[in-house]
Design an enzyme around this catalytic site. Structure first.
Site, mmCIF file in Angstrom:
data_model
loop_
_atom_site.group_PDB
_atom_site.id
_atom_site.type_symbol
_atom_site.label_atom_id
_atom_site.label_comp_id
_atom_site.label_asym_id
_atom_site.label_seq_id
_atom_site.Cartn_x
_atom_site.Cartn_y
_atom_site.Cartn_z
ATOM 1 N N GLU A 1 41.168 32.294 67.874
ATOM 2 C CA GLU A 1 40.713 32.004 69.244
ATOM 3 C C GLU A 1 39.247 32.317 69.500
ATOM 4 O OE1 GLU A 1 43.606 33.263 68.422
ATOM 5 O OE2 GLU A 1 45.131 32.031 69.414
ATOM 6 N N ARG B 1 52.721 23.265 65.903
ATOM 7 C CA ARG B 1 52.304 23.188 64.495
ATOM 8 C C ARG B 1 52.732 21.870 63.864
ATOM 9 N NH1 ARG B 1 52.220 29.344 62.189
ATOM 10 N NH2 ARG B 1 52.634 30.365 64.150
ATOM 11 N N ASP C 1 48.823 32.190 77.961
ATOM 12 C CA ASP C 1 47.558 31.563 77.548
ATOM 13 C C ASP C 1 47.484 30.030 77.567
ATOM 14 O OD1 ASP C 1 49.313 31.581 75.366
ATOM 15 O OD2 ASP C 1 48.026 32.733 74.038
ATOM 16 N N GLU D 1 56.731 26.753 68.605
ATOM 17 C CA GLU D 1 56.027 26.804 67.313
ATOM 18 C C GLU D 1 56.126 25.478 66.576
ATOM 19 O OE1 GLU D 1 54.085 29.089 66.501
ATOM 20 O OE2 GLU D 1 54.706 30.867 67.592
ATOM 21 N N THR E 1 46.806 23.100 70.888
ATOM 22 C CA THR E 1 46.526 24.531 70.802
ATOM 23 C C THR E 1 46.556 25.037 69.358
ATOM 24 O OG1 THR E 1 46.926 26.644 71.908
ATOM 25 C CG2 THR E 1 48.876 25.432 71.124
HETATM 26 C C1 DMJ Z 1 48.449 29.560 67.222
HETATM 27 O O1 DMJ Z 1 49.711 29.215 66.820
HETATM 28 C C2 DMJ Z 1 48.054 28.855 68.486
HETATM 29 O O2 DMJ Z 1 46.667 28.895 68.650
HETATM 30 C C3 DMJ Z 1 48.733 29.427 69.706
HETATM 31 O O3 DMJ Z 1 48.258 28.845 70.890
HETATM 32 C C4 DMJ Z 1 48.507 30.917 69.779
HETATM 33 N N1 DMJ Z 1 48.832 31.578 68.558
HETATM 34 C C5 DMJ Z 1 48.335 31.049 67.306
HETATM 35 C C6 DMJ Z 1 46.970 31.514 66.905
HETATM 36 O O4 DMJ Z 1 46.636 32.770 67.248
#
Ligand code: DMJ
Length: 442
Positions: free
Chosen positions: A349, A110, A233, A106, A433
């Site tokens: 997503e 982020r 994912d 995380e 991501t």
């Molecule tokens: C985000 O923190 C990122 O996109 C991660 O890859 C998956 N979860 C959340 C959004 O749903």
């Protein structure tokens, strides 16, 4: 004939009246609504609780999750004053020299991702200094006998914990650490993150699939369920994007080999629709027909990988999942089209995939999909103070949380989908991501 013309015109005007087009400015206005609520009720904290109007921190101290995650969206939207105040807050308050243990994944996607994109967009060297300090504090995660990272690390002590990790958390680091290497000239970050990807890939099953949980000390799988949802994912996403961003051919080979197996075993066709469910990684035997809001990133990855046909078919299924209750649930059983997990945490997503598909196909239907997503978000998740998750998409009961990715990703992809193409130099940007745009400036 006359009646037909009158009917057509009537229906056109009714539709046009009921569904006024959504513009990028509408998205910006809602972004400001959410940001201003954060400012008013949670300034300096990680996140806002939008129903109780209280701040929320992940740890004993705030790491400014929302301002860092939100910053580059402000720059893209041209919100200069908001960006300046967020920047001031970050440089006044943020320090990673904290007596806390963090979940590396995380923090990487982020914060490290956010700091690096901020540095590239704004040019102030203090962003890179913060990113380097954070990167160094995270490095101990790779101190395992396999090179696969641990899940948690103490920011001051470097103590690591939790030897059972998953492909998403193991494999979602090369964009951030690779960029840190390129920008600092120190290859160590790139090498560790790439080694972890290789070690994971080498532990795929004989039919080419990965499972959900693996022990990073022994290298043994502890859960053999294979899918494209949460916990796996973004491992696939990063294999593809690391090739695109760094030109790393090993990553391309790993992506190409993985995607063949995923399309062969995990993809499923029901009622003529394309879905991706769950199978055993060793046998390929189907174990569940579960899909969900996290899996909805996959059309975007398929499209970026060049498989527009599968991407479009899967996005149709995702849209069906969304329109079932006019907000997608966290999980559905696609065989019966019933929700199995009814929450909605403001995830991006499905919008991200619409954004990629619009870019690659130019088909306006993806913009219209984006308008639908945005209208439903405003209708069901907007509160007096920002936006709230839904406890249950069938009743639309709200929950007291607004994740930072709502500002980093959800509204960013809505905005970019509807904004003029010149807003972002798509071909020269790779989003991590968490939707932090990284450019190949090296
Ligand atoms: C985000 O923190 C990122 O996109 C991660 O890859 C998956 N979860 C959340 C959004 O749903």
């Amino acid at each position: 004939m006359r009646t037909l013309i009158v009917l057509c015109l009537t229906s056109f005007f009714c539709t046009a009246h009921a569904q006024q087009a959504v513009t990028a400015d509408d998205v910006k206005r809602e972004y400001l609504h959410a940001w201003n609520a954060y400012k008013q009720y949670a300034w300096g904290h990680d996140a806002l609780r939008p129903l109780s109007k209280q701040p929320h921190d992940w740890h004993d101290v705030s790491l400014l999750m929302t301002p860092i995650d939100a910053y580059d969206t402000m720059l893209l939207m041209g919100l200069k004053d908001e960006a300046a105040e967020a920047k001031r807050l970050i440089f006044d308050k943020l320090s990673f020299d904290q007596n806390i243990e963090v979940q590396a994944f995380e923090i990487i996607i982020r914060l490290l991702g956010g700091l690096l994109s901020a540095y590239q967009m704004d040019g102030d060297p203090r962003w890179l200094a913060l990113a380097k300090d954070l990167g160094d504090r995270l490095m101990p995660i790779y101190d395992s006998p396999t090179g696969l990272p641990f899940r948690y690390v103490h920011l001051q002590m470097g103590a690591i914990r939790d030897s059972v990790n998953n492909p998403a958390e193991i494999g979602t680091a090369l964009i951030e650490f690779g960029t840190l290497s390129k920008l600092t000239g120190n290859p160590v970050y790139y090498d560790k993150a790439k080694q972890a990807l290789i070690q994971l890939f080498n532990r795929r099953s004989r039919i080419g699939l990965v499972g959900t949980w693996i022990n990073v000390v022994t290298g043994e799988w502890t859960n053999a369920s294979s899918h494209v949802g949460g916990a796996i994912d973004s491992y696939y996403e990063y294999l593809l994007k690391a090739w695109k961003l760094f030109g790393d051919e090993d990553c391309k080979t790993m992506y190409d080999m993985s995607i063949v197996a995923v399309n062969k075993y995990v993809a499923d066709t029901v009622r003529g629709e394309m879905w991706y469910g769950r199978v055993d990684m060793h046998t390929g035997k189907r174990t569940s027909t579960r899909f969900g809001s996290l899996e909805a990133f996959f059309p975007g990855v398929l499209a970026m990988g060049g498989d527009i046909d599968r991407a479009e078919r899967l996005q149709e299924s995702c849209f069906k999942m969304w329109t079932l209750h006019n907000i997608e649930p966290e999980g559905i059983d696609y065989a019966t089209m019933t929700p199995t997990s009814k929450g909605y945490v403001l995830r991006p997503e499905i919008i991200e995939s619409a954004y990629y598909l619009y870019h690659y196909t130019g088909d306006d239907k993806y913009r219209r999909m984006g308008e639908t997503f945005f209208r439903d978000l405003v209708r069901y998740c907007r509160t007096e103070a920002g936006y709230a998750e839904l406890e249950d998409v069938t009743t639309k009961q709200k929950r007291d949380a607004m994740e930072s990715f709502f500002l980093a990703e959800t509204l960013k992809y809505c905005y970019l989908l509807l904004a003029p193409k010149e807003t972002l130099d798509f071909d020269n940007v790779i989003f991590n991501t968490e939707a932090h745009p990284i450019r190949k400036t090296w």
